[in-house]
Design an enzyme around this catalytic site. Structure first.
Site, short mmCIF file in Angstrom:
data_model
loop_
_atom_site.label_atom_id
_atom_site.label_comp_id
_atom_site.label_asym_id
_atom_site.label_seq_id
_atom_site.Cartn_x
_atom_site.Cartn_y
_atom_site.Cartn_z
N SER A 267 -3.78 6.88 13.44
CA SER A 267 -4.14 8.07 12.68
C SER A 267 -4.46 9.23 13.60
CB SER A 267 -5.39 7.74 11.85
OG SER A 267 -6.01 8.92 11.42
N GLY B 50 0.83 -1.21 0.00
CA GLY B 50 0.00 0.00 0.00
C GLY B 50 0.86 1.26 0.00
N LEU C 81 -3.97 -7.32 -1.53
CA LEU C 81 -4.16 -6.59 -2.79
C LEU C 81 -5.56 -5.96 -2.90
CD1 LEU C 81 -2.35 -9.02 -5.30
CD2 LEU C 81 -1.41 -7.00 -4.16
N TYR D 223 -0.36 9.19 12.44
CA TYR D 223 0.01 9.98 11.26
C TYR D 223 -0.92 11.18 11.10
CZ TYR D 223 1.43 5.24 9.63
OH TYR D 223 1.92 3.98 9.50
N TYR E 169 -14.01 4.28 10.98
CA TYR E 169 -12.60 4.08 10.61
C TYR E 169 -11.69 4.52 11.76
CZ TYR E 169 -8.08 5.82 9.13
OH TYR E 169 -6.75 6.13 9.10
N PHE F 164 0.39 -2.17 8.82
CA PHE F 164 -0.33 -1.15 8.05
C PHE F 164 -1.72 -1.64 7.61
CE2 PHE F 164 4.20 -0.60 6.93
CZ PHE F 164 4.38 0.73 7.26
N LYS G 54 -9.03 2.49 14.67
CA LYS G 54 -7.65 2.82 15.05
C LYS G 54 -7.55 3.00 16.57
CE LYS G 54 -5.82 2.91 10.94
NZ LYS G 54 -4.84 1.88 10.55
N GLY H 206 -18.36 16.26 9.00
CA GLY H 206 -17.38 15.49 9.78
C GLY H 206 -15.98 16.09 9.74
N ILE I 217 1.68 3.78 2.28
CA ILE I 217 2.72 4.02 3.29
C ILE I 217 3.60 2.78 3.46
CG2 ILE I 217 3.12 4.70 5.70
CD1 ILE I 217 0.30 6.12 5.45
N LYS J 192 -9.33 2.15 5.05
CA LYS J 192 -9.00 3.51 5.53
C LYS J 192 -9.84 4.64 4.95
CE LYS J 192 -5.42 4.38 2.12
NZ LYS J 192 -4.10 4.86 1.83
C1 UD1 Z 1 -8.82 12.22 6.16
C2 UD1 Z 1 -9.68 11.38 7.02
C3 UD1 Z 1 -8.82 10.87 8.15
C4 UD1 Z 1 -7.59 10.14 7.61
C5 UD1 Z 1 -6.82 11.12 6.74
C6 UD1 Z 1 -5.57 10.53 6.14
C7 UD1 Z 1 -11.90 12.40 6.74
C8 UD1 Z 1 -13.00 13.16 7.40
N1 UD1 Z 1 -10.80 12.16 7.50
O1 UD1 Z 1 -8.43 13.35 6.92
O2 UD1 Z 1 -9.56 10.02 8.95
O3 UD1 Z 1 -6.78 9.71 8.68
O4 UD1 Z 1 -7.69 11.55 5.71
O5 UD1 Z 1 -5.87 9.63 5.11
O6 UD1 Z 1 -12.01 12.00 5.59
N2 UD1 Z 1 -10.53 18.62 0.88
C9 UD1 Z 1 -11.13 19.40 -0.09
N3 UD1 Z 1 -11.50 18.80 -1.26
C10 UD1 Z 1 -11.32 17.48 -1.51
C11 UD1 Z 1 -10.71 16.68 -0.51
C12 UD1 Z 1 -10.33 17.28 0.68
O7 UD1 Z 1 -11.33 20.61 0.10
O8 UD1 Z 1 -11.70 17.00 -2.59
C13 UD1 Z 1 -10.10 19.25 2.15
C14 UD1 Z 1 -10.80 18.71 3.37
O9 UD1 Z 1 -12.00 19.40 3.61
C15 UD1 Z 1 -9.74 18.94 4.45
C16 UD1 Z 1 -8.41 18.81 3.69
O10 UD1 Z 1 -8.74 18.99 2.32
O11 UD1 Z 1 -9.82 20.25 4.96
C17 UD1 Z 1 -7.76 17.46 3.86
O12 UD1 Z 1 -8.71 16.45 3.53
P1 UD1 Z 1 -8.31 14.91 3.42
O13 UD1 Z 1 -7.14 14.74 2.53
O14 UD1 Z 1 -9.55 14.15 3.09
O15 UD1 Z 1 -7.78 14.56 4.88
P2 UD1 Z 1 -8.53 14.76 6.30
O16 UD1 Z 1 -9.92 15.13 6.16
O17 UD1 Z 1 -7.66 15.65 7.12
#
Ligand code: UD1
Length: 332
Positions: free
Chosen positions: A124, A10, A33, A176, A148, A80, A152, A293, A12, A84
């Site tokens: 996480s 995967g 896989l 992470y 999810y 890992f 963890k 969320g 990481i 997720k």
């Molecule tokens: C997400 C997961 C978290 C996981 C982490 C790492 C959620 C709510 N949380 O965190 O459990 O541990 O990924 O894999 O999904 N964003 C946009 N547009 C997009 C995608 C994301 O604006 O199309 C924004 C989100 O609103 C956020 C930031 O980008 O503010 C990061 O988003 P994302 O990469 O999904 O990570 P997390 O939400 O922090």
């Protein structure tokens, strides 16, 4: 003696395999896989010039798990393997609890039976949930708010219970923040099987034209430009964190819990702007409603990682954006 990497093909896992092989460790990768591709095995060999054993197996099957421990000389497990995707976990909680927890229980049973006492576990920062104070310290209370993240959190508790029942065991629990980026070769990187839900893989697919436009979820947060803030950490830095955690288990036994982040927060808009600056103006975006969320701000307190692991992230956001795009172009 070998280090067993579960879910090692995967995102990481594959970068950690490269790091450990480059450090001269013997590695065995087991992967079902379900969210990775067999080609990654050859890519890891290509990058490192080293061979390793690969076993395709579903670790929910105790008999198969046991066979792996019986037939190999394993010194430590870097765990890992797990589903997720937050959104999917909300719709299919049993699938998440069954997979993530059962795999861990099977591993622990086999570790006990075959006297394998060291495990590094992939946790996480999402278990912290919404916090009033930043940066996030390991001592903060946890607020996992989806199945999810709860898998963890529960696994962390299971590991602690397991240690309390038999303190020969050593566990390093790594929380992470937001892993992004790819190996500089462009050969391995984040390659989700479905349309990405995370920010960086979505951005790279807009950049290659596979997706039309990025939706930025919310521009009314209390942050400098209104978009969410995250602690993006390069996956190669994260991989080094795992190697250091394995060393730590040898020198300081017990249960060790540690954040892996850079300690710096960037807004979503800054991330897109940086991506466009280093890769050409490729990513169109629009602002839409907040994603339910999501939290406003999350970045790590890295004091413990620096002091106790001697870990300090070295890649910056520009390098994260460059390598993410390089992989996506190669992989298209
Ligand atoms: C997400 C997961 C978290 C996981 C982490 C790492 C959620 C709510 N949380 O965190 O459990 O541990 O990924 O894999 O999904 N964003 C946009 N547009 C997009 C995608 C994301 O604006 O199309 C924004 C989100 O609103 C956020 C930031 O980008 O503010 C990061 O988003 P994302 O990469 O999904 O990570 P997390 O939400 O922090």
């Amino acid at each position: 003696m070998s280090i067993l990497l579960t879910g090692g093909l995967g995102y990481i896992g594959s970068h950690t395999a490269v790091e450990l092989l480059n450090r001269g460790e013997d590695v065995i990768i087991v992967d079902d896989l379900s969210n990775s591709k067999i080609i990654v095995k050859n890519k890891i060999m290509q990058i490192t010039g080293k061979k390793f054993k690969f076993i395709k197996a579903d670790l929910k099957n105790l008999k198969k798990t046991e066979k792996i421990f019986k037939n190999n000389n394993i010194s430590a497990v870097v765990h890992f393997a797990g589903y997720k995707i937050v959104g999917e976990s909300l719709n299919h909680p049993i699938k998440y609890y069954e997979n993530n927890i059962l795999i861990t229980l099977n591993l622990l049973k086999c570790m006990e039976k075959y006297n394998v006492y060291n495990m590094v576990f992939s946790s996480s920062a999402s278990i912290y949930g919404d916090q009033n104070e930043m940066p996030v310290k390991e001592t903060f209370s946890t607020h996992a708010n989806n199945p999810y993240s709860r898998t963890k959190l529960y696994i962390e508790e299971i590991l602690k219970d397991f240690y309390n029942s038999n303190n020969k065991f050593n566990f390093a629990i790594l929380r992470y923040f937001n892993p992004v980026g790819a190996h500089e070769s462009g050969l391995i990187g984040e390659d989700p099987n479905d349309t990405p839900t995370n920010l960086m893989p979505y951005i790279t697919k807009v950049a290659t034209g596979e997706l039309k436009e990025l939706s930025i979820f919310g521009n009314d947060y209390s942050t400098k430009d209104g978009t969410g803030v995250r602690d993006f950490i390069h996956v190669c830095d994260l991989a080094i964190g795992h190697a250091l955690a394995l060393n730590k288990l040898k020198e300081k036994p017990g249960v060790f819990i540690c954040n892996l982040g850079t300690g710096k927060g960037y807004t979503v808009l800054e991330t897109v702007t940086t991506f466009n600056k280093v890769n050409g103006n490729l990513v169109k975006y629009k602002f839409v409603e907040r994603r339910s969320g999501d939290i406003a701000i999350s970045y790590a307190d890295t004091t413990k990682a620096e002091k106790e692991l001697k870990f300090k992230a070295k890649y910056n956001l520009e390098e994260m954006c460059k390598t993410s795009y390089k992989f996506e172009k190669n992989n298209k």
